[in-house]
Enzyme design. Sequence first.
Site, short mmCIF file in Angstrom:
data_model
loop_
_atom_site.label_atom_id
_atom_site.label_comp_id
_atom_site.label_asym_id
_atom_site.label_seq_id
_atom_site.Cartn_x
_atom_site.Cartn_y
_atom_site.Cartn_z
N LYS A 160 0.86 -1.20 0.00
CA LYS A 160 0.00 0.00 0.00
C LYS A 160 0.89 1.25 0.00
O LYS A 160 1.69 1.45 0.91
CB LYS A 160 -0.89 0.01 1.24
CG LYS A 160 -2.03 -1.00 1.17
CD LYS A 160 -2.86 -0.99 2.44
CE LYS A 160 -3.79 0.19 2.51
NZ LYS A 160 -4.59 0.17 3.77
N ILE A 161 0.71 2.04 -1.03
CA ILE A 161 1.52 3.25 -1.20
C ILE A 161 0.59 4.47 -1.18
O ILE A 161 -0.35 4.55 -1.99
CB ILE A 161 2.23 3.23 -2.58
CG1 ILE A 161 3.03 1.93 -2.78
CG2 ILE A 161 3.09 4.47 -2.77
CD1 ILE A 161 4.37 1.90 -2.13
#
Length: 225
Positions: free
Chosen positions: A86-87
């Site tokens: 998750k960015i």
Amino acid sequence: MKLIIDDANVEAIKALYEYFPVDGVTTNPSILAKSGRNPYDVLSEIREIIGADAELHVQVISKKAEGMVAEAAKIREKLGTNTYIKIPTTREGLKAMKTLKAEGVNVTATAIYTAQQAFLAGKAGADYAAPYVNRIDNLGADGVATAKKIHDIYRKNNLHTEVLAASFKNTQQVLELAEYGVGAATVAADIIEGLLKNACVDSAIDAFTADFENLVGKGKTMENC
Ligand code: G3P
């Protein structure tokens, strides 16, 4: 629509996996902080419960792209190469997404409050984009409508990115997005339970049981009547 558990409570995840048709687990730093334990200890237990092939989404902390990419390597080493990284969808985040996608890493673009952000995440090649439905509502906008709009933008532009709607306050928000056919919703354990909770169902089943027991005796079922 995939139904994913947005939680790091190991007991809650175990219980949901035993009874509910769920497709994986997402976490974020705040969710992990609630456990009070080392993040990798908790995440390894979750990976054990859900199995090597199930979706597990883990967020990076670094603000710079290089740090995000380095965290992704460590997360994949510890939790499996199919783990979704998750960015946050920032300027640096977009750079990291492009790098990670060039290396074939699974990427979930997160911290999405606008369709504009989601469009860029899609162009950067993210596999999922996570609009925060309830937090968008709290800003005076419409979270469900934003998630639907993002879904439409992806389909009309032939982008492969799927909406992974997050931050839900109630089951109606989840259902509206299921009706629209977005890719996935990640939902806290209590709201997943809430999809089923209904006193009318309980009382209907109690009435069936009472009628049956009046017919053939207390404790009898179709197995032993
Ligand atoms: O991971 C992002 C999202 O699930 C946050 O949910 O409830 O903190 O708004 P919430």
